[in-house]
Design a protein around this motif. Structure first.
Motif, PDB file in Angstrom:
ATOM      1  N   MET A 122       4.918  -4.090   7.722  1.00 23.14           N
ATOM      2  CA  MET A 122       4.118  -4.773   8.881  1.00 23.14           C
ATOM      3  C   MET A 122       4.462  -4.323  10.078  1.00 23.14           C
ATOM      4  SD  MET A 122       2.361  -7.345   9.024  1.00 23.14           S
ATOM      5  CE  MET A 122       2.363  -8.432   7.361  1.00 23.14           C
ATOM      6  N   ILE A 123       3.269  -4.249  10.988  1.00 21.98           N
ATOM      7  CA  ILE A 123       3.492  -3.909  12.320  1.00 21.98           C
ATOM      8  C   ILE A 123       3.609  -5.004  13.198  1.00 21.98           C
ATOM      9  CG2 ILE A 123       2.301  -2.522  14.124  1.00 21.98           C
ATOM     10  CD1 ILE A 123       0.932  -1.123  12.135  1.00 21.98           C
ATOM     11  N   ALA A 124       4.582  -5.286  13.813  1.00 20.83           N
ATOM     12  CA  ALA A 124       4.942  -6.526  14.526  1.00 20.83           C
ATOM     13  C   ALA A 124       4.600  -6.622  15.843  1.00 20.83           C
ATOM     14  CB  ALA A 124       6.762  -6.629  14.502  1.00 20.83           C
ATOM     15  N   TYR A 125       4.592  -5.375  16.510  1.00 19.31           N
ATOM     16  CA  TYR A 125       3.888  -5.153  17.835  1.00 19.31           C
ATOM     17  C   TYR A 125       3.823  -3.676  18.186  1.00 19.31           C
ATOM     18  CZ  TYR A 125       8.833  -3.195  19.162  1.00 19.31           C
ATOM     19  OH  TYR A 125       9.851  -2.594  18.892  1.00 19.31           O
ATOM     20  N   ILE A 126       2.859  -3.527  19.248  1.00 17.21           N
ATOM     21  CA  ILE A 126       2.779  -2.195  19.508  1.00 17.21           C
ATOM     22  C   ILE A 126       3.076  -1.886  21.217  1.00 17.21           C
ATOM     23  CG2 ILE A 126       0.511  -0.674  20.148  1.00 17.21           C
ATOM     24  CD1 ILE A 126       1.043  -0.759  17.291  1.00 17.21           C
ATOM     25  N   LYS A 127       3.695  -0.861  21.470  1.00 18.54           N
ATOM     26  CA  LYS A 127       4.005  -0.543  22.935  1.00 18.54           C
ATOM     27  C   LYS A 127       3.457   0.747  23.153  1.00 18.54           C
ATOM     28  CE  LYS A 127       8.022  -0.283  25.859  1.00 18.54           C
ATOM     29  NZ  LYS A 127       9.406  -0.081  26.092  1.00 18.54           N
ATOM     30  N   GLY A 128       2.563   1.012  24.179  1.00 14.74           N
ATOM     31  CA  GLY A 128       1.889   2.224  24.404  1.00 14.74           C
ATOM     32  C   GLY A 128       0.964   2.129  25.721  1.00 14.74           C
ATOM     33  N   ILE A 129       0.097   2.982  25.985  1.00 15.93           N
ATOM     34  CA  ILE A 129      -0.777   2.947  27.147  1.00 15.93           C
ATOM     35  C   ILE A 129      -1.972   2.442  26.803  1.00 15.93           C
ATOM     36  CG2 ILE A 129      -1.982   4.474  28.772  1.00 15.93           C
ATOM     37  CD1 ILE A 129       1.213   4.533  29.000  1.00 15.93           C
ATOM     38  N   LEU A 130      -2.364   1.307  27.528  1.00 18.76           N
ATOM     39  CA  LEU A 130      -3.468   0.675  27.386  1.00 18.76           C
ATOM     40  C   LEU A 130      -4.767   1.443  27.884  1.00 18.76           C
ATOM     41  CD1 LEU A 130      -5.493  -1.691  26.620  1.00 18.76           C
ATOM     42  CD2 LEU A 130      -4.811  -2.973  28.938  1.00 18.76           C
ATOM     43  N   THR A 131      -5.634   2.087  26.963  1.00 18.19           N
ATOM     44  CA  THR A 131      -6.563   3.019  27.409  1.00 18.19           C
ATOM     45  C   THR A 131      -8.081   2.448  27.565  1.00 18.19           C
ATOM     46  OG1 THR A 131      -6.992   3.730  25.139  1.00 18.19           O
ATOM     47  CG2 THR A 131      -5.339   5.124  26.423  1.00 18.19           C
ATOM     48  N   TYR A 132      -8.080   1.479  26.915  1.00 15.38           N
ATOM     49  CA  TYR A 132      -9.560   0.895  26.948  1.00 15.38           C
ATOM     50  C   TYR A 132      -9.703  -0.603  26.660  1.00 15.38           C
ATOM     51  CZ  TYR A 132     -14.862   1.310  26.715  1.00 15.38           C
ATOM     52  OH  TYR A 132     -16.076   1.111  26.809  1.00 15.38           O
ATOM     53  N   ILE A 133     -10.537  -1.340  27.103  1.00  8.93           N
ATOM     54  CA  ILE A 133     -10.705  -2.707  26.892  1.00  8.93           C
ATOM     55  C   ILE A 133     -12.130  -2.925  26.522  1.00  8.93           C
ATOM     56  CG2 ILE A 133     -10.594  -5.060  27.621  1.00  8.93           C
ATOM     57  CD1 ILE A 133      -8.618  -4.343  29.754  1.00  8.93           C
ATOM     58  N   GLN A 134     -12.480  -3.586  25.130  1.00  9.76           N
ATOM     59  CA  GLN A 134     -13.577  -3.875  24.637  1.00  9.76           C
ATOM     60  C   GLN A 134     -13.777  -5.297  24.768  1.00  9.76           C
ATOM     61  OE1 GLN A 134     -14.396  -0.152  21.757  1.00  9.76           O
ATOM     62  NE2 GLN A 134     -12.651  -1.064  21.219  1.00  9.76           N
ATOM     63  N   ASP A 135     -15.021  -5.792  24.235  1.00 13.15           N
ATOM     64  CA  ASP A 135     -15.669  -7.163  24.173  1.00 13.15           C
ATOM     65  C   ASP A 135     -14.495  -7.922  23.282  1.00 13.15           C
ATOM     66  OD1 ASP A 135     -17.277  -6.903  26.185  1.00 13.15           O
ATOM     67  OD2 ASP A 135     -19.121  -6.572  24.662  1.00 13.15           O
ATOM     68  N   ASP A 136     -14.121  -7.196  22.108  1.00 17.38           N
ATOM     69  CA  ASP A 136     -13.088  -7.998  21.124  1.00 17.38           C
ATOM     70  C   ASP A 136     -11.929  -7.437  20.733  1.00 17.38           C
ATOM     71  OD1 ASP A 136     -14.521  -5.877  19.757  1.00 17.38           O
ATOM     72  OD2 ASP A 136     -14.983  -7.164  18.386  1.00 17.38           O
ATOM     73  N   SER A 137     -11.348  -6.234  21.549  1.00 14.82           N
ATOM     74  CA  SER A 137     -10.357  -5.620  21.330  1.00 14.82           C
ATOM     75  C   SER A 137      -9.991  -4.671  22.428  1.00 14.82           C
ATOM     76  CB  SER A 137     -10.662  -4.741  20.024  1.00 14.82           C
ATOM     77  OG  SER A 137     -11.698  -3.726  20.267  1.00 14.82           O
ATOM     78  N   ILE A 138      -8.858  -4.259  22.118  1.00 10.38           N
ATOM     79  CA  ILE A 138      -8.221  -3.176  23.041  1.00 10.38           C
ATOM     80  C   ILE A 138      -7.684  -2.029  22.547  1.00 10.38           C
ATOM     81  CG2 ILE A 138      -7.278  -4.943  25.080  1.00 10.38           C
ATOM     82  CD1 ILE A 138      -4.656  -4.658  23.607  1.00 10.38           C
ATOM     83  N   ILE A 139      -7.573  -0.868  22.892  1.00 13.31           N
ATOM     84  CA  ILE A 139      -7.319   0.380  22.416  1.00 13.31           C
ATOM     85  C   ILE A 139      -5.956   0.819  23.261  1.00 13.31           C
ATOM     86  CG2 ILE A 139      -7.681   2.769  21.946  1.00 13.31           C
ATOM     87  CD1 ILE A 139      -9.581   0.806  20.645  1.00 13.31           C
ATOM     88  N   VAL A 140      -4.617   0.982  22.307  1.00 18.62           N
ATOM     89  CA  VAL A 140      -3.550   1.396  22.938  1.00 18.62           C
ATOM     90  C   VAL A 140      -3.145   2.684  22.335  1.00 18.62           C
ATOM     91  CG1 VAL A 140      -1.220   0.748  23.337  1.00 18.62           C
ATOM     92  CG2 VAL A 140      -2.848  -1.091  23.167  1.00 18.62           C
ATOM     93  N   ASP A 141      -3.049   3.566  23.181  1.00 14.71           N
ATOM     94  CA  ASP A 141      -2.480   4.845  22.814  1.00 14.71           C
ATOM     95  C   ASP A 141      -0.967   4.961  22.807  1.00 14.71           C
ATOM     96  OD1 ASP A 141      -1.074   7.629  23.517  1.00 14.71           O
ATOM     97  OD2 ASP A 141      -3.307   8.283  23.178  1.00 14.71           O
ATOM     98  N   VAL A 142      -0.625   5.229  21.434  1.00 15.59           N
ATOM     99  CA  VAL A 142       0.958   5.394  21.124  1.00 15.59           C
ATOM    100  C   VAL A 142       1.113   6.592  20.906  1.00 15.59           C
ATOM    101  CG1 VAL A 142       2.943   4.580  19.889  1.00 15.59           C
ATOM    102  CG2 VAL A 142       0.981   3.013  20.431  1.00 15.59           C
ATOM    103  N   GLN A 143       1.494   7.844  21.757  1.00 15.16           N
ATOM    104  CA  GLN A 143       2.146   9.002  21.550  1.00 15.16           C
ATOM    105  C   GLN A 143       0.781   9.795  20.849  1.00 15.16           C
ATOM    106  OE1 GLN A 143       5.841   9.020  19.266  1.00 15.16           O
ATOM    107  NE2 GLN A 143       6.774   8.644  21.001  1.00 15.16           N
ATOM    108  N   GLY A 144      -0.284   9.684  21.298  1.00 14.23           N
ATOM    109  CA  GLY A 144      -1.687  10.476  20.786  1.00 14.23           C
ATOM    110  C   GLY A 144      -2.380   9.923  19.848  1.00 14.23           C
ATOM    111  N   VAL A 145      -2.035   8.607  19.231  1.00 13.01           N
ATOM    112  CA  VAL A 145      -2.482   7.994  18.572  1.00 13.01           C
ATOM    113  C   VAL A 145      -3.205   6.606  19.092  1.00 13.01           C
ATOM    114  CG1 VAL A 145      -2.455   6.713  16.039  1.00 13.01           C
ATOM    115  CG2 VAL A 145      -1.269   8.747  16.535  1.00 13.01           C
ATOM    116  N   GLY A 146      -4.444   6.299  18.892  1.00 14.04           N
ATOM    117  CA  GLY A 146      -5.111   5.100  19.298  1.00 14.04           C
ATOM    118  C   GLY A 146      -5.258   4.011  18.278  1.00 14.04           C
TER     119      GLY A 146
END
Length: 199
Positions: free
Chosen positions: A1-25
């Motif tokens: 289970m993925i409890a949290y994500i910590k990374g760079i917020l690269t993009y905000i969409q209407d219903d989601s965000i994309i977070v880059d964690v060491q090159g994986v979005g």
């Protein structure tokens, strides 16, 4: 289970965000993605719920533990899926929703899209007396969120000082003071830092 994500917020969409964690979005579906807007292009910490089905795997994101807790409780109710739970989270605070459950407010519950009288009664039956723990999260998680945001502002101020020609050694001397500042404005932090560096 993925409890949290910590990374760079690269993009905000209407219903989601994309977070880059060491090159994986990671695409994280949120009730209101724009609550994370102040972290765009900076490090962000997002509480997540990993929803797994036979045909898909989805990540749902929340700004604090109490929202995540309410989400998990809502999807445990018969007739409410992740989309329905997010629709509720998008328009109500956890404490207000918990209070409505405790007073068995059918009218309040049926005001949400897709929630009829039968589902409203099921929500009350399943969740009454079980959401008070979610409300207890409020002060602690809000404090953590503010601290996280302040760290991002300090980081932005650091980058600005580097651009102005200050060295890492010089910048490090003022960071402890900046971290203690209670401000929501990067410009104020930069002005404070410049004042300290010019002494």
């Amino acid at each position: 289970m993925i409890a949290y994500i910590k990374g760079i917020l690269t993009y905000i969409q209407d219903d989601s965000i994309i977070v880059d964690v060491q090159g994986v979005g990671y695409e994280i579906i949120c009730a209101n993605p724009f609550v994370f807007q102040s972290f765009e292009h900076n490090e962000v910490f997002v509480y997540t719920y990993h929803h797994v089905r036979e045909d898909t795997q989805l990540l749902y994101g929340f700004k604090n533990e109490e929202e995540k807790y309410l989400f998990t409780k809502l999807i445990s109710v018969s007739g409410i899926g992740p989309k329905g739970a997010l629709a509720i989270l998008a328009s109500v605070d956890v404490a207000g929703f918990a209070a409505a459950i405790e007073r068995e407010d059918d009218a309040f519950l049926t005001s949400f899209p897709g929630i009829g009288k039968k589902t409203a009664r099921q929500i009350i039956l399943d969740l009454k007396g079980k959401l008070t723990v979610a409300v207890d999260y409020s002060s602690a998680t809000e404090s953590a969120f503010k601290q996280n945001k302040n760290e991002m502002l300090v980081q932005e101020a650091q980058e600005a000082l580097k651009a102005l020609g200050y060295t890492e050694k010089e910048i490090k001397t003022v960071i402890p003071t900046l971290q203690k500042e209670k401000t929501l404005n990067t410009d104020e932090l930069i002005r404070k830092a410049l004042g300290l560096l010019m002494k």
